[in-house]
Design a protein around this motif. Structure first.
Motif, PDB file in Angstrom:
ATOM      1  N   THR A  94       0.844  -1.194   0.000  1.00 15.61           N
ATOM      2  CA  THR A  94       0.000   0.000   0.000  1.00 15.61           C
ATOM      3  C   THR A  94       0.878   1.242   0.000  1.00 15.61           C
ATOM      4  OG1 THR A  94      -0.059   0.140   2.393  1.00 15.61           O
ATOM      5  CG2 THR A  94      -1.750  -1.207   1.354  1.00 15.61           C
ATOM      6  N   HIS A  95       0.274   2.357  -0.428  1.00 13.43           N
ATOM      7  CA  HIS A  95       1.021   3.614  -0.449  1.00 13.43           C
ATOM      8  C   HIS A  95       1.475   4.005   0.941  1.00 13.43           C
ATOM      9  CE1 HIS A  95       0.893   4.676  -4.572  1.00 13.43           C
ATOM     10  NE2 HIS A  95      -0.411   4.521  -4.665  1.00 13.43           N
ATOM     11  N   ILE A  96       0.539   3.885   1.891  1.00 14.43           N
ATOM     12  CA  ILE A  96       0.874   4.323   3.249  1.00 14.43           C
ATOM     13  C   ILE A  96       1.974   3.431   3.831  1.00 14.43           C
ATOM     14  CG2 ILE A  96      -0.962   2.996   4.393  1.00 14.43           C
ATOM     15  CD1 ILE A  96      -0.824   6.317   5.620  1.00 14.43           C
ATOM     16  N   VAL A 107      -9.539  -3.174  17.503  1.00 15.11           N
ATOM     17  CA  VAL A 107      -8.625  -2.492  18.418  1.00 15.11           C
ATOM     18  C   VAL A 107      -7.189  -2.806  18.035  1.00 15.11           C
ATOM     19  CG1 VAL A 107      -7.774  -2.404  20.792  1.00 15.11           C
ATOM     20  CG2 VAL A 107     -10.242  -2.414  20.343  1.00 15.11           C
ATOM     21  N   PHE A 108      -6.919  -4.101  17.795  1.00 20.07           N
ATOM     22  CA  PHE A 108      -5.554  -4.519  17.464  1.00 20.07           C
ATOM     23  C   PHE A 108      -5.102  -3.913  16.135  1.00 20.07           C
ATOM     24  CE2 PHE A 108      -2.492  -7.521  15.613  1.00 20.07           C
ATOM     25  CZ  PHE A 108      -1.537  -7.488  16.614  1.00 20.07           C
ATOM     26  N   VAL A 109      -5.976  -4.024  15.134  1.00 18.18           N
ATOM     27  CA  VAL A 109      -5.607  -3.475  13.821  1.00 18.18           C
ATOM     28  C   VAL A 109      -5.437  -1.964  13.927  1.00 18.18           C
ATOM     29  CG1 VAL A 109      -6.370  -3.183  11.438  1.00 18.18           C
ATOM     30  CG2 VAL A 109      -6.684  -5.370  12.576  1.00 18.18           C
ATOM     31  N   GLY A 110      -6.297  -1.347  14.738  1.00 20.17           N
ATOM     32  CA  GLY A 110      -6.157   0.096  14.955  1.00 20.17           C
ATOM     33  C   GLY A 110      -4.805   0.430  15.569  1.00 20.17           C
ATOM     34  N   LEU A 111      -4.370  -0.426  16.507  1.00 19.58           N
ATOM     35  CA  LEU A 111      -3.071  -0.226  17.167  1.00 19.58           C
ATOM     36  C   LEU A 111      -1.937  -0.313  16.145  1.00 19.58           C
ATOM     37  CD1 LEU A 111      -2.740   0.227  20.184  1.00 19.58           C
ATOM     38  CD2 LEU A 111      -2.078  -2.169  20.426  1.00 19.58           C
ATOM     39  N   LEU A 112      -2.026  -1.320  15.269  1.00 19.76           N
ATOM     40  CA  LEU A 112      -1.011  -1.477  14.226  1.00 19.76           C
ATOM     41  C   LEU A 112      -0.947  -0.230  13.351  1.00 19.76           C
ATOM     42  CD1 LEU A 112      -1.394  -5.158  12.899  1.00 19.76           C
ATOM     43  CD2 LEU A 112       0.185  -4.266  14.590  1.00 19.76           C
ATOM     44  N   TRP A 113      -2.122   0.211  12.898  1.00 18.79           N
ATOM     45  CA  TRP A 113      -2.162   1.413  12.063  1.00 18.79           C
ATOM     46  C   TRP A 113      -1.639   2.616  12.834  1.00 18.79           C
ATOM     47  CZ3 TRP A 113      -3.404   2.698   7.035  1.00 18.79           C
ATOM     48  CH2 TRP A 113      -3.804   1.619   6.219  1.00 18.79           C
ATOM     49  N   GLY A 114      -2.049   2.698  14.079  1.00 20.57           N
ATOM     50  CA  GLY A 114      -1.620   3.837  14.900  1.00 20.57           C
ATOM     51  C   GLY A 114      -0.107   3.929  14.986  1.00 20.57           C
ATOM     52  N   CYS A 115       0.548   2.778  15.223  1.00 17.80           N
ATOM     53  CA  CYS A 115       2.012   2.793  15.346  1.00 17.80           C
ATOM     54  C   CYS A 115       2.670   3.094  14.011  1.00 17.80           C
ATOM     55  CB  CYS A 115       2.505   1.460  15.899  1.00 17.80           C
ATOM     56  SG  CYS A 115       2.198   1.327  17.651  1.00 17.80           S
ATOM     57  N   PHE A 124       2.297   6.707  13.582  1.00 20.57           N
ATOM     58  CA  PHE A 124       3.111   7.392  14.586  1.00 20.57           C
ATOM     59  C   PHE A 124       4.503   7.704  14.046  1.00 20.57           C
ATOM     60  CE2 PHE A 124       6.358   7.010  17.926  1.00 20.57           C
ATOM     61  CZ  PHE A 124       6.004   8.081  18.720  1.00 20.57           C
ATOM     62  N   VAL A 125       5.073   6.746  13.302  1.00 20.00           N
ATOM     63  CA  VAL A 125       6.417   6.958  12.753  1.00 20.00           C
ATOM     64  C   VAL A 125       6.415   8.142  11.778  1.00 20.00           C
ATOM     65  CG1 VAL A 125       8.196   5.909  11.313  1.00 20.00           C
ATOM     66  CG2 VAL A 125       7.141   4.584  13.118  1.00 20.00           C
ATOM     67  N   LEU A 126       5.331   8.238  10.988  1.00 18.39           N
ATOM     68  CA  LEU A 126       5.217   9.380  10.067  1.00 18.39           C
ATOM     69  C   LEU A 126       5.156  10.681  10.847  1.00 18.39           C
ATOM     70  CD1 LEU A 126       2.579   8.145   7.449  1.00 18.39           C
ATOM     71  CD2 LEU A 126       5.061   8.120   7.286  1.00 18.39           C
ATOM     72  N   ILE A 127       4.329  10.676  11.914  1.00 17.24           N
ATOM     73  CA  ILE A 127       4.166  11.887  12.718  1.00 17.24           C
ATOM     74  C   ILE A 127       5.492  12.266  13.384  1.00 17.24           C
ATOM     75  CG2 ILE A 127       2.999  12.851  14.738  1.00 17.24           C
ATOM     76  CD1 ILE A 127       0.594  11.098  14.038  1.00 17.24           C
ATOM     77  N   LEU A 128       6.216  11.235  13.836  1.00 13.34           N
ATOM     78  CA  LEU A 128       7.492  11.475  14.511  1.00 13.34           C
ATOM     79  C   LEU A 128       8.441  12.267  13.605  1.00 13.34           C
ATOM     80  CD1 LEU A 128       8.969  10.771  17.119  1.00 13.34           C
ATOM     81  CD2 LEU A 128       9.819   8.707  16.033  1.00 13.34           C
TER      82      LEU A 128
END
Lengths: 277, 322
Positions: free
Chosen positions: A98-100, B27-35, B38-42
Motif C-alpha cells: 500500500t502507499h501508506i 482495536v488490534f488493527v487500529g493499534l497497528l495502524w496507529g504505530c 506514529f512513525v510518520l508523525i514522529l
C-alpha cells in the motif's frame, strides 16, 4: 583487446589489491580493539564498577554512569520496543504494497540513518525546554527514538520470512488477526524479533550525541529520571577530553566496557540471524 | 428448523461463533495502524520542531544565514557557511577514501575469498560499523591525530604543498587534527555500510550473465568490472550516497578530531567544523532562548534537510536495483 598476459596481470593485481583492502579493514578493527585493550585494561578494576565519579585525583569509578545508562536504555526499550514491534507488524501484515505502507517504510529508513544528534535536539525542544530541565526521561525518550526504527526494520524483515501459508491456515480456522499475529507469526519469528531488540540495545548503548542535550550527564549518584542523569557515553566524552590523567584512564575503561558489550550483542544477534536465514 | 430462525437469532449465532474477533480485532488493527502512522508523525514533528526552534535565527539574519561565514558569539553574528562547507568537505573526503576500499572489499568478499572465510571476514568488517562513534573519536584523538601530525602531514606538506593548483590542499601547519583526519576516521566508519550494500547488490547479479562472460574467456576482474558492477550500478550509487548521508551527520568522532575552528580553509590539514560538531561543541554554552541556541537549532534544521535529501535519493536508487 589487450594481450592475454596483460589481462592476466591486471586480474592478478586487482585480486591482490582487493585482498589487501580487506586485510586493511581488519587491521583497523584489530587496531581499535588493541588500543582499547591496551589502555582500558590497566584502568579497569573493581573500583570502576563500585564507586561513583569523583573529583580528579580522588579515585572514583563509573558506577553512576553504568547504572544511568542501564536505566535509560531500559526505559527506552520499554517505550520503543512495543511501538517498533507494532509498526514493523503493520508494515509486514497490513501495509504490504500500500502507499501508506511504502511511505512508513521510507520514513523509517530515514529515521534509521538520520543523524542522531538531531534526535537529541528534537527531544531537547520537545521535553527539556517545556519541562524546564534536563532529565533522565528526556534521555530515555531520545534513545527510544533510536530504538524504534531498528526494531521496526528487523521485525518487518523477520515477519516477511514467516511463510504466508502459516497465516492462511490460522485464518482458515477462523482466528481473528490479533490471534494470528500474536500466536502464529510473532511466535514463528520470535528469535529474529529478539535479535532486533538486541541490535537496538547495542545501538542505543553507544549513542552519545542525543544524550548531550537531554539527560546531560551527572557527576553524582543519579537514579531519578526527573533529574539530569549520568550515562557511560557521556562520561567517556567528558573524561576523555579532560586534562586529568586518571579521568582519561577512566574514559578508556568505560570505552572498553561499552565496546565489549556492544560487540558481544552484535555478534550474538548476527549468529541468530544467520541461523534463521 | 431453519425457517423458525429469525434474522436476529442468526446474527447472534454468527456472533457467538467468533467472540474474540468482534471487539478486539478492530482495536488490534487500529493499534497497528496507529504505530505505523506514529512513525510518520514522529518525522514530521522532528522537522517541525527543528525548523520552529531555529526560525528566530533565520528571521534575524535572513536567508544569508545559509552562506554567511561569520560565527561570532561575542557580537552575536551567526552564519552557517563555515559549517555547511566543513560538513560537505569532510563527508566528501570520507566517501573518496571509502569508495575504492569498499569496491575492493566487495570484490574480495564476493569473488576471491574462499567460501568458509567469507562470512567471518564479512562479519568482522561489519563489526567496524557497530563500534560506537565515541570510541572512534577517542581512538582518532589519542592514536591517529598524533600519527598524522608526526608522520603523515609533514612529508605531504613538503612534497605536495609547493605544487600549483593542488598545493593549496596540502598547506598549513601539521596539527594532526583537521579535515583530512576527520574524513579518514569517517571513511573507516562508513566503509562497512557501503561494503555490505555492495555485496548485497553484487550477489543479486544473475549467475547466468556472469557465466556467459566467463564463457567468452573474461577474467574474474573483467567480469566484476564489466558485468557485475554495471548490472548493479544504480543500487551501488545509492549505497555510496547512504554512506555520504551517514558521514554528513556523524558527530562524536568528528568532534574529537576536526579541530573545531570556525574558519574556512581549503587545506585538508586545516582545523574546521561541521554542523554536527558545532552543535555538540557549542550547545553547552548556549542558554535557553538565546540567539546562539536558535542559530544552532537552525544549523540542525539545515543538516536535516541536507541528510534527508541525500538519504531519500539513496533509498530511491537502492530500491530500483539494476
Amino acid at each position: 583487446m589487450a594481450s592475454l598476459a596483460r589481462r592476466r596481470a591486471t586480474d592478478y593485481a586487482a585480486k591482490a589489491i582487493s585482498t589487501g583492502f580487506a586485510a586493511l579493514s581488519l587491521v583497523f578493527l584489530a587496531w581499535i580493539l588493541w588500543t582499547l585493550l591496551a589502555r582500558g585494561l590497566p584502568a579497569l578494576g573493581p573500583h570502576v564498577f563500585t564507586q561513583i565519579t569523583a573529583p580528579p585525583g580522588a579515585g572514583g569509578g563509573l558506577l553512576n554512569a553504568i547504572v544511568g545508562s542501564l536505566i535509560q536504555i531500559g526505559v527506552a526499550l520499554a517505550i520503543g520496543t512495543p511501538v517498533g514491534l507494532l509498526c514493523g507488524t503493520f508494515l509486514a501484515e497490513n501495509g504490504r504494497g500500500t502507499h501508506i505502507g511504502n511511505c512508513v517504510r521510507f520514513v523509517n529508513d530515514v529515521l534509521l540513518s538520520a543523524p542522531s544528534i538531531l534526535i537529541g535536539l528534537f527531544v531537547y525542544q520537545l521535553l527539556v525546554v517545556p519541562f524546564g530541565g534536563f532529565s533522565g526521561w528526556a534521555g530515555a525518550m531520545a534513545l527510544a527514538i533510536i530504538v524504534i526504527p531498528v526494531v521496526v526494520r528487523t521485525t518487518e524483515d523477520m515477519l516477511n520470512l514467516v511463510p504466508i501459508g502459516l497465516r492462511e491456515a490460522a485464518f482458515a480456522l477462523g482466528a481473528p488477526q490479533w490471534k494470528v499475529v500474536t500466536f502464529i507469526t510473532w511466535r514463528a519469528a520470535r528469535a529474529g524479533i529478539v535479535t532486533g531488540i538486541l541490535l537496538a540495545v547495542a545501538r542505543a548503548a553507544g549513542e552519545t550525541a542525543p544524550l548531550l542535550f537531554t539527560s546531560l550527564g551527572n557527576n553524582g549518584w543519579s537514579i531519578s529520571l526527573n533529574a539530569p542523569m549520568a550515562s557511560l557515553p557521556i562520561a567517556i566524552y567528558q573524561y576523555a577530553a579532560s586534562p586529568f590523567e586518571d579521568w582519561v584512564a577512566l574514559a578508556w575503561a568505560g570505552a572498553l566496557i561499552i565496546t565489549v558489550g556492544v560487540l558481544t550483542l552484535n555478534i550474538l544477534s548476527r549468529l541468530v540471524l544467520a541461523k534463521m536465514k | 428448523m431453519d425457517a423458525t430462525l429469525s434474522g436476529t437469532q442468526a446474527d447472534s449465532l454468527v456472533a457467538a461463533r467468533k467472540p474474540t474477533g468482534r471487539v478486539s480485532d478492530p482495536v488490534f488493527v487500529g493499534l497497528l495502524w496507529g504505530c505505523g502512522i506514529f512513525v510518520l508523525i514522529l518525522l514530521g514533528l522532528i522537522i517541525a520542531m527543528l525548523f520552529e526552534g531555529g526560525l528566530p535565527a533565520l528571521r534575524e539574519f535572513g536567508i544569508s544565514f545559509l552562506w554567511s561565514t561569520t560565527w561570532n558569539p561575542v557580537t552575536e553574528r551567526f552564519g552557517a557557511g563555515v559549517m555547511v562547507f566543513g560538513t560537505l568537505f569532510s563527508a566528501v573526503i570520507a566517501v573518496v577514501i571509502a569508495l575504492p576500499l569498499s569496491f575492493g572489499i566487495a570484490f574480495f568478499l564476493t569473488e576471491i575469498a574462499p567460501g568458509p572465510l567469507r562470512r567471518p571476514i564479512g562479519v568482522a568488517i561489519q563489526l567496524l560499523a557497530a563500534v560506537p562513534s565515541i570510541i572512534y573519536g577517542m581512538w582518532g584523538f589519542f592514536v591517529i591525530v598524533p600519527l598524522m601530525a608526526a608522520y603523515v602531514q609533514p612529508p605531504l606538506i613538503e612534497w605536495l604543498g609547493p605544487l600549483p593548483l593542488i598545493g593549496a590542499l596540502f598547506q598549513g601547519p601539521p596539527l594532526g587534527a583537521g579535515m583530512l583526519t576527520a574524513g579518514l576516521i569517517m571513511a573507516i566508519m562508513i566503509l562497512p555500510f557501503i561494503t555490505a550494500m555492495f555485496v548485497e547488490v553484487l550477489e543479486s547479479v544473475p549467475p547466468m550473465i556472469k557465466e556467459s562472460a566467463y564463457g567468452v574467456g573474461a577474467t574474474t576482474y573483467e567480469v566484476y568490472r564489466n558485468v557485475s558492477v554495471p548490472y548493479g550500478r544504480t543500487a551501488m550509487v545509492g549505497a555510496v550516497m547512504l554512506g555520504l548521508g551517514r558521514a554528513l551527520g556523524e558527530t562524536m568522532a568528528v568532534t574529537f578530531v576536526i579541530g573545531n575552528a570556525t574558519r574556512m580553509s581549503a587545506s585538508l590539514f586545516a582545523p574546521g567544523a561541521t554542523i554536527a560538531s558545532t552543535i555538540a561543541n557549542e550547545f553547552p554554552e548556549a542558554s535557553t532562548g538565546s540567539l546562539k541556541l536558535q542559530a544552532l537549532l537552525q544549523l540542525g534544521f539545515i543538516l536535516f534537510v541536507i541528510s534527508f535529501i541525500v538519504l531519500a535519493l539513496s533509498r530511491m536508487l537502492v530500491r530500483t536495483k539494476g
